[in-house]
Design a protein around this motif. Structure first.
Motif, PDB file in Angstrom:
ATOM      1  N   PHE A  50      15.444   0.081  13.902  1.00 12.45           N
ATOM      2  CA  PHE A  50      14.383  -0.178  12.911  1.00 12.45           C
ATOM      3  C   PHE A  50      13.051  -0.400  13.625  1.00 12.45           C
ATOM      4  O   PHE A  50      12.031   0.199  13.302  1.00 12.45           O
ATOM      5  CB  PHE A  50      14.676  -1.446  12.090  1.00 12.45           C
ATOM      6  N   VAL A 110      10.167  -4.688   9.543  1.00 14.65           N
ATOM      7  CA  VAL A 110      10.999  -3.818   8.710  1.00 14.65           C
ATOM      8  C   VAL A 110      11.906  -4.698   7.829  1.00 14.65           C
ATOM      9  O   VAL A 110      11.861  -4.637   6.607  1.00 14.65           O
ATOM     10  CB  VAL A 110      11.827  -2.856   9.594  1.00 14.65           C
ATOM     11  N   ALA A 111      12.698  -5.563   8.457  1.00 11.66           N
ATOM     12  CA  ALA A 111      13.672  -6.377   7.727  1.00 11.66           C
ATOM     13  C   ALA A 111      12.982  -7.487   6.917  1.00 11.66           C
ATOM     14  O   ALA A 111      12.145  -8.222   7.437  1.00 11.66           O
ATOM     15  CB  ALA A 111      14.661  -6.994   8.701  1.00 11.66           C
ATOM     16  N   SER A 112      13.384  -7.616   5.666  1.00 15.51           N
ATOM     17  CA  SER A 112      12.730  -8.582   4.773  1.00 15.51           C
ATOM     18  C   SER A 112      12.810 -10.019   5.270  1.00 15.51           C
ATOM     19  O   SER A 112      11.822 -10.758   5.206  1.00 15.51           O
ATOM     20  CB  SER A 112      13.345  -8.493   3.377  1.00 15.51           C
ATOM     21  N   SER A 133       7.813  -1.765   5.566  1.00 16.39           N
ATOM     22  CA  SER A 133       9.025  -1.322   4.863  1.00 16.39           C
ATOM     23  C   SER A 133       9.959  -2.420   4.356  1.00 16.39           C
ATOM     24  O   SER A 133      11.080  -2.125   3.963  1.00 16.39           O
ATOM     25  CB  SER A 133       9.798  -0.363   5.776  1.00 16.39           C
ATOM     26  N   SER A 134       9.497  -3.678   4.344  1.00 13.64           N
ATOM     27  CA  SER A 134      10.336  -4.732   3.751  1.00 13.64           C
ATOM     28  C   SER A 134      10.283  -4.610   2.241  1.00 13.64           C
ATOM     29  O   SER A 134       9.203  -4.582   1.659  1.00 13.64           O
ATOM     30  CB  SER A 134       9.825  -6.118   4.161  1.00 13.64           C
ATOM     31  N   THR A 135      11.437  -4.562   1.603  1.00 15.12           N
ATOM     32  CA  THR A 135      11.473  -4.249   0.181  1.00 15.12           C
ATOM     33  C   THR A 135      11.796  -5.431  -0.727  1.00 15.12           C
ATOM     34  O   THR A 135      11.770  -5.299  -1.951  1.00 15.12           O
ATOM     35  CB  THR A 135      12.506  -3.118  -0.062  1.00 15.12           C
ATOM     36  N   ASN A 136      12.115  -6.592  -0.153  1.00 10.89           N
ATOM     37  CA  ASN A 136      12.424  -7.747  -1.011  1.00 10.89           C
ATOM     38  C   ASN A 136      11.139  -8.253  -1.683  1.00 10.89           C
ATOM     39  O   ASN A 136      10.131  -8.473  -1.012  1.00 10.89           O
ATOM     40  CB  ASN A 136      13.079  -8.862  -0.190  1.00 10.89           C
ATOM     41  N   TYR A 183      17.222  -9.289   2.054  1.00 19.08           N
ATOM     42  CA  TYR A 183      17.218  -7.902   1.576  1.00 19.08           C
ATOM     43  C   TYR A 183      18.525  -7.593   0.847  1.00 19.08           C
ATOM     44  O   TYR A 183      18.530  -7.110  -0.280  1.00 19.08           O
ATOM     45  CB  TYR A 183      17.026  -6.976   2.785  1.00 19.08           C
ATOM     46  N   ASP A 259      18.172   1.610   1.883  1.00 19.64           N
ATOM     47  CA  ASP A 259      17.427   2.044   3.071  1.00 19.64           C
ATOM     48  C   ASP A 259      17.933   1.425   4.380  1.00 19.64           C
ATOM     49  O   ASP A 259      17.744   2.000   5.450  1.00 19.64           O
ATOM     50  CB  ASP A 259      15.920   1.794   2.891  1.00 19.64           C
ATOM     51  N   GLY A 260      18.616   0.277   4.282  1.00 12.53           N
ATOM     52  CA  GLY A 260      19.134  -0.382   5.483  1.00 12.53           C
ATOM     53  C   GLY A 260      20.169   0.437   6.243  1.00 12.53           C
ATOM     54  O   GLY A 260      20.505   0.135   7.380  1.00 12.53           O
ATOM     55  N   THR A 281      16.344   5.924   0.482  1.00 12.59           N
ATOM     56  CA  THR A 281      15.330   5.480   1.434  1.00 12.59           C
ATOM     57  C   THR A 281      13.947   5.960   0.976  1.00 12.59           C
ATOM     58  O   THR A 281      13.796   6.367  -0.182  1.00 12.59           O
ATOM     59  CB  THR A 281      15.689   5.895   2.882  1.00 12.59           C
ATOM     60  N   MET A 316      11.206   4.474   8.600  1.00 13.06           N
ATOM     61  CA  MET A 316      10.476   3.386   9.261  1.00 13.06           C
ATOM     62  C   MET A 316       9.312   3.906  10.073  1.00 13.06           C
ATOM     63  O   MET A 316       8.250   3.292  10.125  1.00 13.06           O
ATOM     64  CB  MET A 316      11.410   2.564  10.157  1.00 13.06           C
TER      65      MET A 316
HETATM   66  N1  PHE Z   1      13.983  -2.438   3.268  1.00 17.35           N
HETATM   67  C1  PHE Z   1      14.710  -3.101   4.300  1.00 17.35           C
HETATM   68  C2  PHE Z   1      14.461  -4.596   4.177  1.00 17.35           C
HETATM   69  O1  PHE Z   1      13.637  -5.001   3.431  1.00 17.35           O
HETATM   70  C3  PHE Z   1      14.330  -2.618   5.666  1.00 17.35           C
HETATM   71  C4  PHE Z   1      14.364  -1.141   5.891  1.00 17.35           C
HETATM   72  C5  PHE Z   1      13.303  -0.340   5.535  1.00 17.35           C
HETATM   73  C6  PHE Z   1      15.448  -0.545   6.472  1.00 17.35           C
HETATM   74  C7  PHE Z   1      13.319   1.036   5.722  1.00 17.35           C
HETATM   75  C8  PHE Z   1      15.475   0.819   6.694  1.00 17.35           C
HETATM   76  C9  PHE Z   1      14.420   1.633   6.279  1.00 17.35           C
HETATM   77  O2  PHE Z   1      15.049  -5.404   4.806  1.00 17.35           O
END
Ligand code: PHE
Length: 389
Positions: A50, A110-112, A133-136, A183, A259-260, A281, A316
């Motif tokens: 990541f 990347v990781a929430s 790219s953190s999606t939480n 996440y 996406d993880g 993703t 990512m």
């Molecule tokens: N969206 C994931 C999260 O918030 C992280 C992630 C983003 C992983 C994109 C892979 C690709 O933890």
């Protein structure tokens, strides 16, 4: 003799010139002639791919910006810190970036869970932070200095709930959640809401802790519930082991996630056991807008796989690239690197044309973007479909 004297003088001259150059480089940094941008990423540890991908995309953007003359007449200096994929580290390294280095913006993570750890520090210091790219959802809820350039998990969960219903034709799904990850917990919740709303039934809910090695007891319970498919909102290292052990236990229904899952390590570790699985993703290099085509070419020129072959950018990398470009764009529009002004400019980002599509920052400081669904086939990721918000 004369000749030696001349040579000596030339050598002395060179030494003086080079020390002079070094001095001026140091002075440049100290005088604020460069704009310092901080980045924190998992360059090593459990989610290393990541951080590496995200960093490679981010650095490529910074280099392109500098080659084009920089921002506000200054070059950008990207200062990158490795948070080792470990809880506790993001706070330490982001504090360093802000107080030791005096960065004017922070890119990551990347990781929430790791973005959530750093966000209050950036908020407190009034240093804008952009998570690529953190999606939480909670990440940007931390405060008005915290942004992201990707979609959020209520959307991703709904996308995968609809995918389970329509494409997998699943009526009964089991969910296997990493309770150590914000996440995973969030995505599990939003998936369950979407799937039950679509008329589906959740027949088993099991938990694991990221980093576990043995998932057999939980997978046995999942198998006993007889689901049509299993949703695993986890990260690739754990997911690969889960797929292997599911196969060993004769759990043959489709496994799918979010996406993880996206890492070449998913296939390297999971091998046959991940064949046929699906995940959602943010980006696929196959989606060829002009911007994206140029990005793929530049990325492949800049970065190589360990065997020397050109590396394809993943989500990512693409989001890392866009996050740096969007920060630079905001500084240009603000006409300054002053935190509150850059914050306002970031909040006003509208239709920014990036490699992951158009980015508009909404009132919650999130972006609304399409998702893509990929399938693992023959050891690589194949584009299945794009889902628009
Ligand atoms: N969206 C994931 C999260 O918030 C992280 C992630 C983003 C992983 C994109 C892979 C690709 O933890």
């Amino acid at each position: 003799m004369k000749k030696w004297c001349a040579l000596f003088l030339v050598a002395l001259g060179l030494v003086l010139i080079s020390t002079g150059c070094n001095k001026s480089a140091e002075q440049t940094a100290a005088d604020g002639k460069v704009i310092k941008v901080g980045e924190f990423a998992s360059l090593t540890g459990k989610e290393a791919t990541f951080g590496i991908s995200s960093h490679e995309g981010t650095l490529l953007a910074i280099e392109e910006l500098n080659n084009a003359g920089g921002v506000l007449g200054k070059k950008l200096d990207l200062i990158t810190e490795d948070d080792l994929s470990k809880a506790g580290e993001p706070a330490t390294v982001v504090n360093k970036l802000i107080s030791r280095d005096g960065v004017v913006g922070v890119l990551g993570e990347v990781a929430s869970s790791r973005s959530l750890e750093a966000a209050p520090i950036c908020q407190q210091a009034q240093v804008p932070m952009i998570s690529p790219s953190s999606t939480n959802p909670k990440v940007t809820e931390t405060g008005d200095y915290i942004f992201r350039v990707c979609f959020i998990d209520p959307f991703q969960g709904t996308v995968m709930a609809n995918f389970a219903t329509k494409t997998l034709k699943a009526k009964k799904v089991a969910v296997f959640t990493d309770v150590k990850s914000d996440y995973s917990k969030g995505l599990a919740k939003f998936f369950k809401e979407g799937f039950t709303k679509a008329g589906g039934q959740i027949v088993a809910e099991l938990d694991y802790n990221g980093g576990d090695k043995d998932f057999k007891a939980e997978l046995t319970a999942i198998k006993a519930a007889n689901p049509d498919a299993v949703f695993v909102p986890g990260y690739y290292t754990d997911v690969a082991l889960i797929c292997i052990q599911a196969k060993q236990l004769g759990l043959t229904v489709p496994l799918f996630g979010g996406d993880g899952w996206e890492s070449d390590q998913l296939v390297k570790i999971g091998q046959d056991a991940v064949e046929g699985t699906y995940f959602s993703t943010h980006y696929a290099p196959d989606v060829a807008t002009e911007k994206s085509k140029n990005f793929v070419a530049a990325y492949q020129k800049r970065w190589k796989n360990s065997d020397g072959s050109p590396k394809l950018p993943d989500a990512m990398a693409a989001l890392g690239y866009d996050s740096a470009m969007i920060l630079a764009d905001a500084m240009k529009r603000a006409g300054t690197t002053d935190g509150p002004k850059v914050r306002d400019a970031l909040a006003a980002t509208k239709d920014f044309e990036g490699v992951t599509g158009k980015t508009t920052i909404n009132e919650k400081r999130d972006a609304t973007k399409s998702a893509v669904i990929l399938q693992v086939k023959g050891g690589t990721f194949h584009f299945v479909e794009t889902v628009n918000p």
